[in-house]
Design an enzyme around this catalytic site. Sequence first.
Site, PDB file in Angstrom:
ATOM      1  N   CYS A 195     -29.828  -3.891   5.315  1.00  0.00           N
ATOM      2  CA  CYS A 195     -29.590  -5.458   5.230  1.00  0.00           C
ATOM      3  C   CYS A 195     -29.877  -6.224   6.261  1.00  0.00           C
ATOM      4  CB  CYS A 195     -28.191  -5.717   4.665  1.00  0.00           C
ATOM      5  SG  CYS A 195     -27.565  -7.435   4.720  1.00  0.00           S
TER       6      CYS A 195
ATOM      7  N   CYS B  79     -20.420  -4.513   5.391  1.00  0.00           N
ATOM      8  CA  CYS B  79     -20.979  -3.166   5.039  1.00  0.00           C
ATOM      9  C   CYS B  79     -20.907  -2.239   6.481  1.00  0.00           C
ATOM     10  CB  CYS B  79     -22.170  -2.977   4.252  1.00  0.00           C
ATOM     11  SG  CYS B  79     -22.240  -3.725   2.870  1.00  0.00           S
TER      12      CYS B  79
ATOM     13  N   GLN C  42     -10.276  -6.226 -10.743  1.00  0.00           N
ATOM     14  CA  GLN C  42     -10.938  -5.048  -9.879  1.00  0.00           C
ATOM     15  C   GLN C  42     -12.418  -5.587  -9.754  1.00  0.00           C
ATOM     16  OE1 GLN C  42      -9.818  -2.568  -8.255  1.00  0.00           O
ATOM     17  NE2 GLN C  42      -7.706  -2.520  -9.356  1.00  0.00           N
TER      18      GLN C  42
ATOM     19  N   TYR D 279       2.765  -4.408 -10.511  1.00  0.00           N
ATOM     20  CA  TYR D 279       1.882  -5.152  -9.782  1.00  0.00           C
ATOM     21  C   TYR D 279       0.369  -4.942 -10.768  1.00  0.00           C
ATOM     22  CZ  TYR D 279       4.629  -3.474  -5.940  1.00  0.00           C
ATOM     23  OH  TYR D 279       5.518  -3.182  -4.808  1.00  0.00           O
TER      24      TYR D 279
ATOM     25  N   ASP E  63       0.479  -0.429  -8.722  1.00  0.00           N
ATOM     26  CA  ASP E  63      -0.989  -0.556  -8.034  1.00  0.00           C
ATOM     27  C   ASP E  63      -0.843  -1.901  -7.112  1.00  0.00           C
ATOM     28  OD1 ASP E  63      -3.498  -1.217  -7.365  1.00  0.00           O
ATOM     29  OD2 ASP E  63      -4.100  -1.600  -9.480  1.00  0.00           O
TER      30      ASP E  63
ATOM     31  N   CYS F  52      -5.488   0.741  -2.828  1.00  0.00           N
ATOM     32  CA  CYS F  52      -6.903   0.368  -1.996  1.00  0.00           C
ATOM     33  C   CYS F  52      -6.739   0.444  -0.619  1.00  0.00           C
ATOM     34  CB  CYS F  52      -7.240  -0.805  -2.666  1.00  0.00           C
ATOM     35  SG  CYS F  52      -6.065  -2.313  -2.121  1.00  0.00           S
TER      36      CYS F  52
HETATM   37  N1  SAH Z   1      -3.280  -3.474 -11.466  1.00  0.00           N
HETATM   38  C1  SAH Z   1      -4.096  -4.618 -11.322  1.00  0.00           C
HETATM   39  C2  SAH Z   1      -3.802  -5.495 -10.181  1.00  0.00           C
HETATM   40  C3  SAH Z   1      -3.589  -4.729  -8.914  1.00  0.00           C
HETATM   41  S1  SAH Z   1      -3.885  -5.756  -7.319  1.00  0.00           S
HETATM   42  C4  SAH Z   1      -5.548  -4.327 -11.750  1.00  0.00           C
HETATM   43  O1  SAH Z   1      -5.993  -3.030 -11.479  1.00  0.00           O
HETATM   44  O2  SAH Z   1      -6.294  -5.329 -11.814  1.00  0.00           O
HETATM   45  C5  SAH Z   1      -2.257  -6.028  -6.941  1.00  0.00           C
HETATM   46  C6  SAH Z   1      -1.504  -7.084  -7.596  1.00  0.00           C
HETATM   47  O3  SAH Z   1      -0.126  -7.037  -7.250  1.00  0.00           O
HETATM   48  C7  SAH Z   1      -2.010  -8.581  -7.638  1.00  0.00           C
HETATM   49  O4  SAH Z   1      -2.291  -8.983  -8.925  1.00  0.00           O
HETATM   50  C8  SAH Z   1      -1.011  -9.377  -6.905  1.00  0.00           C
HETATM   51  O5  SAH Z   1      -0.725 -10.690  -7.505  1.00  0.00           O
HETATM   52  C9  SAH Z   1       0.415  -8.400  -7.306  1.00  0.00           C
HETATM   53  N2  SAH Z   1       1.467  -8.710  -6.311  1.00  0.00           N
HETATM   54  C10 SAH Z   1       1.376  -8.694  -4.925  1.00  0.00           C
HETATM   55  N3  SAH Z   1       2.790  -8.665  -4.292  1.00  0.00           N
HETATM   56  C11 SAH Z   1       3.453  -8.484  -5.418  1.00  0.00           C
HETATM   57  C12 SAH Z   1       5.067  -8.429  -5.755  1.00  0.00           C
HETATM   58  N4  SAH Z   1       5.785  -8.418  -4.675  1.00  0.00           N
HETATM   59  N5  SAH Z   1       5.315  -8.207  -6.972  1.00  0.00           N
HETATM   60  C13 SAH Z   1       4.624  -8.066  -8.113  1.00  0.00           C
HETATM   61  N6  SAH Z   1       3.355  -8.058  -7.841  1.00  0.00           N
HETATM   62  C14 SAH Z   1       2.677  -8.536  -6.804  1.00  0.00           C
END
Ligand code: SAH
Length: 388
Positions: free
Chosen positions: A7, A16, A214, A243, A312, A339
């Site tokens: 790139c 990247c 995602q 989450y 997550d 992640c």
């Molecule tokens: N499982 C989902 C989102 C994962 S990302 C997916 O796969 O799409 C992590 C998520 O945690 C985000 O949506 C964020 O808003 C949330 N989050 C961050 N801190 C948090 C907390 N203390 N309690 C609950 N959710 C939280």
Amino acid sequence: MKNIPVCPHAKLCGGCQYQGLAYAEQLAKKQAQAEALFSSFAPVSPILGADEPLHYRNKVHAAFGCDRQRRIISGVYQPGSHAIVPVDDCLIEDETADRIVCAIRALLPKLKIPVYDERRGGGWLRHVLVRRGFATGELMVVLVAVSPVMKNQKAFLSELRAAFPAIRTVVLNVNERFGPVVLGPKNKVLYGDGYIEDILCGLRFRISPSAFYQINSAQCEKLYAKAIEFAGLTGTETVLDAYCGVGTIGLCAAAQAKQVIGVELNREAVRDAIANARLNGVKNAWFAAGDAGAYMEGMLREGRRPDVVLMDPPRAGSERRFLDALIRCAPSRVVYVSCAPETLRRDLEILTRGGYRVEAVQPVDMFPYTEHIETVVRLTADGKKLHL
Ligand code: SAH
């Protein structure tokens, strides 16, 4: 070696880190890193690579500004600064989304819509965010600006929509504050419903501007399939999706569980999750807005114990409060999706000290050409005496 995209923006952009490396080599590096971090817990399965490692990002974020000749530019911030590196076509971003950013940049001078000037403080538009549902083709455009008043709004919308008929919604997000957070608290819907829909694992999901989704849809399906396999559901379990974002993992698991409860901090995402249960006719899923740790403590207090916890958390990992309550709630299986491998390792140490055993570690390449690693881990309480 051939077919290794190089790139022209790589040096200044810095996005990247694995630029110039063959994809197989990137996967080998990530595998080695995952093994270094996790093989003391359990054997690490071979990383699930992407079939299409380019143009996978379904979300594009472009910062807008002016160069020294006062020409409008858009692109990414140079790491650690607010200097914009002009980028029109990124090798990992969705190409339609990139074209929309360029089209908006061309429309601005024509319609006399000013770009925010960070040095002098005047102007209006700061960022453009584009999201595309890869399965539905639906596009969301979010303009992030310093005030809710937009010049030539009607002309802007009609020109943009004429050029990109797949745009389903345009949202104006007001962010007057300066800091690392791109989106401000207020959204004004300029066109459409304020959200787009996409399809993942056969279910439809609505996604609002500030909700997490995602960014690599193809790899996300592999990740969720693994997470649900690791959950080992038989139809009798109460599952906590902690989450949960817009409810994706939990809703995909709901058909194989007795019931699913989701908890998420972002209220917009929780509204989406509730709508998504309805949209898919899922009748055994409930969602709560709030901190996952506080919610888990509440479950413990009330004696409501989930059989399986799917978690997550964001890059910072989970909080001690959540992990302590989780250990005391003692679900028989925990599936941890992460992640950020360093915080995952830290949290796995806490969970294993609390009596859990790591049974499987599966890296998934969600972010080709970058150094980032996604991992899904299965933990069980089998045969262990939990320290209650
Ligand atoms: N499982 C989902 C989102 C994962 S990302 C997916 O796969 O799409 C992590 C998520 O945690 C985000 O949506 C964020 O808003 C949330 N989050 C961050 N801190 C948090 C907390 N203390 N309690 C609950 N959710 C939280």
